[in-house]
Design an enzyme around this catalytic site. Structure first.
Site, mmCIF file in Angstrom:
data_model
loop_
_atom_site.group_PDB
_atom_site.id
_atom_site.type_symbol
_atom_site.label_atom_id
_atom_site.label_comp_id
_atom_site.label_asym_id
_atom_site.label_seq_id
_atom_site.Cartn_x
_atom_site.Cartn_y
_atom_site.Cartn_z
ATOM 1 N N ASN A 171 -1.879 0.013 6.997
ATOM 2 C CA ASN A 171 -1.326 -1.259 7.469
ATOM 3 C C ASN A 171 -0.432 -1.956 6.443
ATOM 4 O O ASN A 171 -0.266 -3.161 6.467
ATOM 5 C CB ASN A 171 -2.432 -2.172 7.993
ATOM 6 C CG ASN A 171 -3.422 -2.584 6.930
ATOM 7 O OD1 ASN A 171 -3.273 -2.259 5.753
ATOM 8 N ND2 ASN A 171 -4.440 -3.310 7.339
ATOM 9 N N PHE A 225 -15.783 2.723 6.674
ATOM 10 C CA PHE A 225 -14.400 3.076 6.347
ATOM 11 C C PHE A 225 -14.126 3.143 4.845
ATOM 12 O O PHE A 225 -13.012 3.470 4.430
ATOM 13 C CB PHE A 225 -13.422 2.085 6.999
ATOM 14 C CG PHE A 225 -13.625 0.651 6.585
ATOM 15 C CD1 PHE A 225 -13.115 0.170 5.383
ATOM 16 C CD2 PHE A 225 -14.325 -0.226 7.401
ATOM 17 C CE1 PHE A 225 -13.295 -1.153 4.997
ATOM 18 C CE2 PHE A 225 -14.507 -1.552 7.033
ATOM 19 C CZ PHE A 225 -13.991 -2.012 5.821
ATOM 20 N N TYR A 273 -12.384 -2.369 -4.040
ATOM 21 C CA TYR A 273 -12.922 -2.472 -2.679
ATOM 22 C C TYR A 273 -14.449 -2.378 -2.636
ATOM 23 O O TYR A 273 -15.027 -2.117 -1.578
ATOM 24 C CB TYR A 273 -12.295 -1.397 -1.781
ATOM 25 C CG TYR A 273 -10.850 -1.689 -1.445
ATOM 26 C CD1 TYR A 273 -10.515 -2.746 -0.596
ATOM 27 C CD2 TYR A 273 -9.820 -0.934 -1.976
ATOM 28 C CE1 TYR A 273 -9.192 -3.035 -0.288
ATOM 29 C CE2 TYR A 273 -8.487 -1.209 -1.665
ATOM 30 C CZ TYR A 273 -8.190 -2.257 -0.828
ATOM 31 O OH TYR A 273 -6.885 -2.540 -0.521
ATOM 32 N N HIS A 285 -1.954 -5.510 1.572
ATOM 33 C CA HIS A 285 -3.240 -6.184 1.387
ATOM 34 C C HIS A 285 -2.931 -7.573 0.868
ATOM 35 O O HIS A 285 -2.001 -7.757 0.077
ATOM 36 C CB HIS A 285 -4.102 -5.450 0.348
ATOM 37 C CG HIS A 285 -5.247 -6.286 -0.151
ATOM 38 N ND1 HIS A 285 -6.471 -6.296 0.468
ATOM 39 C CD2 HIS A 285 -5.329 -7.170 -1.182
ATOM 40 C CE1 HIS A 285 -7.271 -7.152 -0.176
ATOM 41 N NE2 HIS A 285 -6.598 -7.683 -1.179
ATOM 42 N N THR A 331 -4.766 -7.561 10.653
ATOM 43 C CA THR A 331 -5.096 -6.286 10.009
ATOM 44 C C THR A 331 -4.687 -5.103 10.881
ATOM 45 O O THR A 331 -4.149 -4.113 10.390
ATOM 46 C CB THR A 331 -6.609 -6.223 9.711
ATOM 47 O OG1 THR A 331 -6.955 -7.356 8.902
ATOM 48 C CG2 THR A 331 -6.979 -4.954 8.980
ATOM 49 N N ARG A 337 -1.188 -14.399 4.311
ATOM 50 C CA ARG A 337 -1.894 -13.784 5.440
ATOM 51 C C ARG A 337 -1.091 -13.933 6.736
ATOM 52 O O ARG A 337 -1.054 -13.029 7.567
ATOM 53 C CB ARG A 337 -3.302 -14.358 5.560
ATOM 54 C CG ARG A 337 -4.142 -13.999 4.310
ATOM 55 C CD ARG A 337 -5.594 -14.285 4.442
ATOM 56 N NE ARG A 337 -6.265 -13.442 5.406
ATOM 57 C CZ ARG A 337 -6.558 -12.153 5.228
ATOM 58 N NH1 ARG A 337 -6.216 -11.541 4.117
ATOM 59 N NH2 ARG A 337 -7.192 -11.475 6.162
ATOM 60 N N GLU A 367 -9.392 -11.115 -7.406
ATOM 61 C CA GLU A 367 -8.491 -9.979 -7.214
ATOM 62 C C GLU A 367 -7.332 -9.995 -8.207
ATOM 63 O O GLU A 367 -6.967 -8.946 -8.749
ATOM 64 C CB GLU A 367 -7.963 -9.974 -5.779
ATOM 65 C CG GLU A 367 -9.037 -9.646 -4.768
ATOM 66 C CD GLU A 367 -8.538 -9.612 -3.337
ATOM 67 O OE1 GLU A 367 -9.335 -9.251 -2.465
ATOM 68 O OE2 GLU A 367 -7.355 -9.930 -3.082
ATOM 69 N N LYS A 371 0.821 -1.206 0.000
ATOM 70 C CA LYS A 371 0.000 0.000 0.000
ATOM 71 C C LYS A 371 0.864 1.270 0.000
ATOM 72 O O LYS A 371 2.080 1.194 0.201
ATOM 73 C CB LYS A 371 -0.923 -0.024 1.220
ATOM 74 C CG LYS A 371 -1.933 -1.166 1.183
ATOM 75 C CD LYS A 371 -2.817 -1.150 2.417
ATOM 76 C CE LYS A 371 -3.867 -2.238 2.380
ATOM 77 N NZ LYS A 371 -4.753 -2.163 3.566
#
Length: 146
Positions: A114, A59, A51, A117, A93, A87, A128, A11
Site C-alpha cells: 500500500n 500478517f 513492527y 506508512h 490502508t 494520514r 517511530e 514502502k
C-alpha cells in the site's frame, strides 16, 4: 492544531514504481515539510523491531518480508497537525477503500503493498521517528516559497 512531527515511509512498492518524488510533492503541497530523509534497505531485525506491535498478528511475517524486499524512503514530516494530515493524504490502508486522489488510491496495489506508512498518533510518531532518526539527523528550517 499544533505543529507536529510524523514518520512517513515510502514502502518498497512505492520505490519500485518510481513515485518517490510524487509522494513527497503531495506532502509538501499539503504543508508537510520533510525535515529528515534517507533511503535504506531495512534489515530483518529493523523491520521486526519497527513492527513489533504487530508481532502476534497473522500478517506480521508477510509484512516484515515485504518491508525487507527492497529499499524504502524514511522521512520525518513536520507541519500543522502532521499526523492527521499525513494520514489523510495517504488514504485508507486498503487502497480499494481509499478516497480518490490519495496516495494509496493512486499508487497502491493492495492492502499489503500500500505504498506508504504513516504514524497513527502523535505518541507513536515520537516513538517511530526516534526508531530511525536521532535528533541530530533532524533539521528544521523555514520555507521560503518561490
Amino acid at each position: 492544531m499544533a505543529n507536529e512531527r510524523t514518520l512517513s515511509i515510502i514502502k518498497p512498492d512505492g520505490v519500485e514504481k518510481g513515485v518517490i518524488g510524487q509522494v513527497i510533492a503531495r506532502f509538501e503541497k499539503a504543508g508537510l515539510k520533510p525535515i529528515a530523509m534517507k533511503m535504506t534497505h531495512l534489515s530483518q531485525a529493523e523491520a521486526e523491531g519497527f513492527y513489533a506491535v504487530h508481532k502476534a498478528r497473522p500478517f506480521f511475517n508477510d509484512l516484515v518480508k515485504f518491508m525487507t524486499s527492497g529499499p524504502v524512503v524514511l522521512m520525518v514530516l513536520e507541519g500543522e497537525g502532521a499526523v492527521a494530515k499525513n494520514r489523510e493524504i495517504m488514504g485508507a490502508t486498503d487502497p480499494a477503500k481509499a478516497a480518490a486522489g490519495t496516495i494509496r488510491k493512486d499508487f497502491a496495489s493492495n492492502i499489503e503493498k500500500n505504498t506508504v506508512h504513516g504514524s497513527d498518533s502523535a505518541e507513536n510518531a515520537k516513538i517511530e521517528v526516534s526508531y530511525f532518526f536521532p535528533e541530530t539527523a533532524i533539521h528544521t528550517y523555514e520555507w521560503k516559497k518561490a
